[in-house]
Design an enzyme around this catalytic site. Structure first.
Site, PDB file in Angstrom:
ATOM      1  N   ILE A 153       0.857  -1.338  -0.096  1.00  0.00           N
ATOM      2  CA  ILE A 153      -0.073   0.260   0.025  1.00  0.00           C
ATOM      3  C   ILE A 153       0.856   1.305   0.077  1.00  0.00           C
ATOM      4  O   ILE A 153       1.716   1.311   0.689  1.00  0.00           O
ATOM      5  CB  ILE A 153      -1.084  -0.092   1.222  1.00  0.00           C
ATOM      6  CG1 ILE A 153      -1.864  -1.294   1.464  1.00  0.00           C
ATOM      7  CG2 ILE A 153      -1.705   1.330   1.225  1.00  0.00           C
ATOM      8  CD1 ILE A 153      -2.591  -1.294   2.743  1.00  0.00           C
ATOM      9  N   HIS A 154       0.878   2.283  -0.951  1.00  0.00           N
ATOM     10  CA  HIS A 154       1.422   3.409  -1.035  1.00  0.00           C
ATOM     11  C   HIS A 154       0.786   4.468  -1.754  1.00  0.00           C
ATOM     12  O   HIS A 154      -0.279   4.123  -2.032  1.00  0.00           O
ATOM     13  CB  HIS A 154       2.906   2.950  -1.670  1.00  0.00           C
ATOM     14  CG  HIS A 154       2.820   2.504  -3.068  1.00  0.00           C
ATOM     15  ND1 HIS A 154       3.337   3.310  -3.836  1.00  0.00           N
ATOM     16  CD2 HIS A 154       2.525   1.438  -3.452  1.00  0.00           C
ATOM     17  CE1 HIS A 154       3.294   2.514  -5.215  1.00  0.00           C
ATOM     18  NE2 HIS A 154       2.694   1.515  -4.785  1.00  0.00           N
ATOM     19  N   GLY A 155       1.200   5.497  -2.127  1.00  0.00           N
ATOM     20  CA  GLY A 155       0.587   6.487  -2.819  1.00  0.00           C
ATOM     21  C   GLY A 155      -0.283   6.234  -4.042  1.00  0.00           C
ATOM     22  O   GLY A 155      -1.494   6.608  -3.936  1.00  0.00           O
TER      23      GLY A 155
END
Lengths: 164, 143
Positions: free
Chosen positions: A12-14
């Site tokens: 999960i990231h930007g």
């Protein structure tokens, strides 16, 4: 409902939190990673990274598959995030028809020595065993695409494989 | 079409644009103005942007500081040109991304909601508060 399975070593990231959750109207993210499931600190930071209206659960790959078999999962719009192609194959084998989008995001840049890897795109470099896994994945999901964010161009995994 | 201008004193604007491109993979329809980085002010770039938009477009202008000279000059020009622009100051990366990625046409209410959410992104991460839900409850919390 499994709206997408995405291979992304950053999990999960930007890109996931800002773009995919919106465009697929996700209500939940299922992180299927043996490593993350065993790391409490990583679990905390991953949970912190999702938008507040999207639920997150982090499981090892086998337990994630069990969770996805729960009837309640079919009521949600889910994205399953796996760190490697091999993990994606495992999920694909468990759900050979249910995944709406098989997506390759970011893979291979953060782990291991790069001299042993083949650069497929700017975001994806794979070792030979991972390339073999990708072939296996494309056999189950021929429509697999390389696409970092929904606004970026889609590239068919089949086409990329045939040129390597 | 949605048209976005990001303007700042110095290089913040182009820096934000670079991050937006990396995160969202979009830069079409977005213009960045780094003001006062050379001897000229930013009149020419501002004129180019204003010439490129019309009131048929959904115009969003982000500036760094409310009341700063960049904000003042842009506000003045929009008023003079009768341009229906939404000017948002004190910009941050979340607010620009949310506006950029908002699907349908944005109403005033929709824009206000985005601004409120983005204000909350300025936050202190209190590490002690990041607690894990007990393993056995995880699935109940998830579903």
């Amino acid at each position: 409902m499994i709206k997408a399975v995405r291979i992304d070593e950053r999990l999960i990231h930007g890109q996931v939190a800002m773009t995919w959750t919106k465009s697929l109207k996700l209500t939940g993210l299922v992180v299927a990673s043996d490593e993350a499931a065993n790391n409490d600190i990583q679990k905390m930071t991953l949970k912190m990274s999702a938008p507040s209206d999207v639920k997150v659960i982090i499981k090892n790959v086998d337990d994630a598959i069990k969770l996805l078999e729960d009837p309640r999962a079919s009521q949600m719009n889910l994205m399953v995030l796996v760190p490697t192609v091999k993990d994606a194959v495992k999920v694909a084998k468990a759900f050979p028809t249910e995944v709406e989008l098989m997506n390759v995001g970011n893979a291979g840049k953060m782990s291991g020595p790069s001299e042993e890897k083949v650069t497929l795109t700017k975001e994806v470099m794979l070792t030979q065993p991972e390339l073999d896994s990708l072939k296996e994945l494309v056999e189950i999901y021929p429509e697999t695409v390389f696409q970092p964010t929904p606004a970026m161009e889609k590239h068919s995994a089949k086409a990329i494989l045939s040129s390597h | 079409m949605r048209k976005i201008l990001i303007a700042s004193h110095g290089k913040l604007a182009s820096g934000l644009l670079s991050s937006i491109e990396l995160l969202a993979g979009i830069k079409d329809g977005i213009v960045a103005i780094d003001a006062y980085v050379d001897d000229n002010d930013f009149e020419k770039e501002l004129n180019q942007f204003i010439d490129s938009v019309s009131n048929e477009d959904e115009i969003f202008i982000f500036t760094d500081l409310f009341g700063g000279s960049v904000n003042q000059k842009i506000t003045k020009r929009c008023l003079e040109e009768g341009l229906a622009a939404n000017i948002i100051s004190g910009m941050n990366l979340p607010v620009i991304l949310e506006v950029l990625l908002a699907g349908e046409d944005l109403t005033k209410e929709g824009l206000n909601e985005i601004v409120q959410r983005s204000q909350q992104e300025l936050t202190v991460n209190i590490l002690e508060d990041l607690n894990l839900v007990a393993e056995e409850d995880e699935e109940e919390v998830f579903f």
